[in-house]
Design a protein around this motif. Structure first.
Motif, PDB file in Angstrom:
ATOM      1  N   PHE A   1      -8.123  48.799  -3.797  1.00  0.00           N
ATOM      2  CA  PHE A   1      -7.134  48.142  -2.938  1.00  0.00           C
ATOM      3  C   PHE A   1      -6.275  47.246  -3.818  1.00  0.00           C
ATOM      4  O   PHE A   1      -6.797  46.362  -4.509  1.00  0.00           O
ATOM      5  N   VAL A   2      -4.969  47.496  -3.803  1.00  0.00           N
ATOM      6  CA  VAL A   2      -4.064  46.869  -4.765  1.00  0.00           C
ATOM      7  C   VAL A   2      -2.960  46.100  -4.052  1.00  0.00           C
ATOM      8  O   VAL A   2      -2.656  46.330  -2.881  1.00  0.00           O
ATOM      9  N   THR A   3      -2.371  45.177  -4.774  1.00  0.00           N
ATOM     10  CA  THR A   3      -1.287  44.358  -4.206  1.00  0.00           C
ATOM     11  C   THR A   3      -0.007  45.164  -4.027  1.00  0.00           C
ATOM     12  O   THR A   3       0.765  44.931  -3.092  1.00  0.00           O
ATOM     13  N   ASP A   4       0.207  46.121  -4.924  1.00  0.00           N
ATOM     14  CA  ASP A   4       1.432  46.926  -4.873  1.00  0.00           C
ATOM     15  C   ASP A   4       1.138  48.254  -5.552  1.00  0.00           C
ATOM     16  O   ASP A   4       0.666  48.294  -6.691  1.00  0.00           O
ATOM     17  N   MET A   5       1.393  49.338  -4.881  1.00  0.00           N
ATOM     18  CA  MET A   5       1.079  50.648  -5.428  1.00  0.00           C
ATOM     19  C   MET A   5       2.130  51.142  -6.426  1.00  0.00           C
ATOM     20  O   MET A   5       1.829  51.924  -7.334  1.00  0.00           O
TER      21      MET A   5
ATOM     22  N   ARG B   1      -7.595  44.161  -6.162  1.00  0.00           N
ATOM     23  CA  ARG B   1      -8.267  43.017  -5.543  1.00  0.00           C
ATOM     24  C   ARG B   1      -9.619  43.378  -4.933  1.00  0.00           C
ATOM     25  O   ARG B   1     -10.462  42.504  -4.741  1.00  0.00           O
ATOM     26  N   LEU B   2      -9.811  44.645  -4.635  1.00  0.00           N
ATOM     27  CA  LEU B   2     -11.066  45.032  -3.976  1.00  0.00           C
ATOM     28  C   LEU B   2     -11.373  46.486  -4.332  1.00  0.00           C
ATOM     29  O   LEU B   2     -10.464  47.309  -4.440  1.00  0.00           O
ATOM     30  N   VAL B   3     -12.653  46.786  -4.521  1.00  0.00           N
ATOM     31  CA  VAL B   3     -13.092  48.138  -4.847  1.00  0.00           C
ATOM     32  C   VAL B   3     -14.167  48.566  -3.854  1.00  0.00           C
ATOM     33  O   VAL B   3     -15.139  47.821  -3.624  1.00  0.00           O
TER      34      VAL B   3
ATOM     35  N   THR C   1      -3.067  49.973  -0.343  1.00  0.00           N
ATOM     36  CA  THR C   1      -2.606  48.591  -0.362  1.00  0.00           C
ATOM     37  C   THR C   1      -3.517  47.739   0.524  1.00  0.00           C
ATOM     38  O   THR C   1      -4.231  48.261   1.392  1.00  0.00           O
ATOM     39  N   LEU C   2      -3.477  46.444   0.299  1.00  0.00           N
ATOM     40  CA  LEU C   2      -4.397  45.548   0.999  1.00  0.00           C
ATOM     41  C   LEU C   2      -4.217  45.564   2.507  1.00  0.00           C
ATOM     42  O   LEU C   2      -5.168  45.322   3.254  1.00  0.00           O
TER      43      LEU C   2
END
Length: 284
Positions: free
Chosen positions: A48-52, A22-24, A106-107
């Protein structure tokens, strides 16, 4: 070798095409406007990810970045325990010479991350989660003013370790001596960094391992520091030991004077006298 633009395009296209990212963010030297530019700079990137978990379950997803020479995943290490508090990192050196240090977070880690480093650039924000950031700066890496206690601790560590070098020399254990010479160099670099901080109002970074010190030190001091790297013979170890002591004493006294701190001269005097007493013992 792929160009900087090609690498950024690959990093961002990979993130853009994956709905889990979702974000870099970018940090490190490529985000630092003051850092010298060259082909050896890493791309220090955070996804930044929703689930690692899905990423960790199938590590082949990083193959998209190219042919690797070597990969390291510090969080899987056994020699060096992980210290990133739940993040996961892929350190990737590629066959064309580029390197990406790609961290997954994670976010819910975003808010804390934004407080960690003033050297941060947001490259992609799919959901508008990140507030506007000030221009990137290496401010958080500037030399920090030491307290009196920190200054004393550095001095004490230097003089405490010095006899270990001579012990190694007298025993004929050159690797032991060299290991402790390296530790002394680390304390000297710390003290020289503080000296540079005093001279610049603690408004500059000397870089990791003091790599920018040459810019701020007199030429004769820099050359003397380089000369202490010799430890390939027992005479060289002796010279390095006493040269390190001389340089450290000069720097510590300068820092103490600049900051109004007490320098414990007696500690230096006693250790130096002890070293000189042992100097005539035969080397191994």
């Amino acid at each position: 070798m792929r160009t900087e633009q090609e690498m950024y395009r690959l990093i961002l296209d990979t993130a853009q095409s994956d709905p889990r990212v979702r974000l870099v963010a970018l940090n490190g030297s490529r985000a630092n406007p003051q850092a010298p530019r060259d082909a050896f700079q890493d791309f220090d990137v955070v996804y930044f990810v929703t689930d690692m978990a899905p990423f960790l379950a199938d590590p082949s997803w990083i193959d998209v970045f190219g042919e690797r020479v070597i990969l390291q995943t510090p969080e899987d290490g056994v020699l060096f325990p992980p210290s990133l508090g739940g993040a996961y990192t892929y350190l990737m050196l590629f066959a064309d010479g580029n390197r990406i240090d790609l961290m997954l977070r994670t976010l819910d880690m975003l808010e804390d991350y934004l407080q960690e480093d003033t050297q941060t650039v947001i490259l992609l924000d799919k959901d508008g989660r990140c507030p506007p950031l000030p221009p990137p700066s290496d401010r958080c890496h500037w030399v920090k003013r030491p307290s009196q206690a920190e200054f004393w601790a550095c001095c004490n560590e230097f003089w405490w370790l010095s006899p270990y070098v001579l012990k190694g020399i007298c025993r004929g254990e050159i690797l032991y001596a060299a290991e402790h010479l390296h530790a002394l160099q680390g304390e000297l670099v710390r003290m020289l960094s503080w000296q540079v901080g005093c001279q610049t109002g603690f408004s500059v970074s000397v870089g990791k391992c003091g790599k920018y010190l040459e810019q701020y030190l007199p030429s004769e001091t820099w050359q003397a520091l380089l000369a202490t790297c010799r430890c390939d013979s027992y005479p060289a170890c002796r010279r390095s030991l006493f040269d390190l002591g001389r340089l450290f004493s000069q720097a510590a006294r300068a820092v103490a004077a600049a900051l109004g701190y007490l320098y414990r001269e007696e500690e230096e005097r006693r250790v130096t006298a002890y070293l000189n007493r042992l100097l005539d013992r035969p080397a191994g």
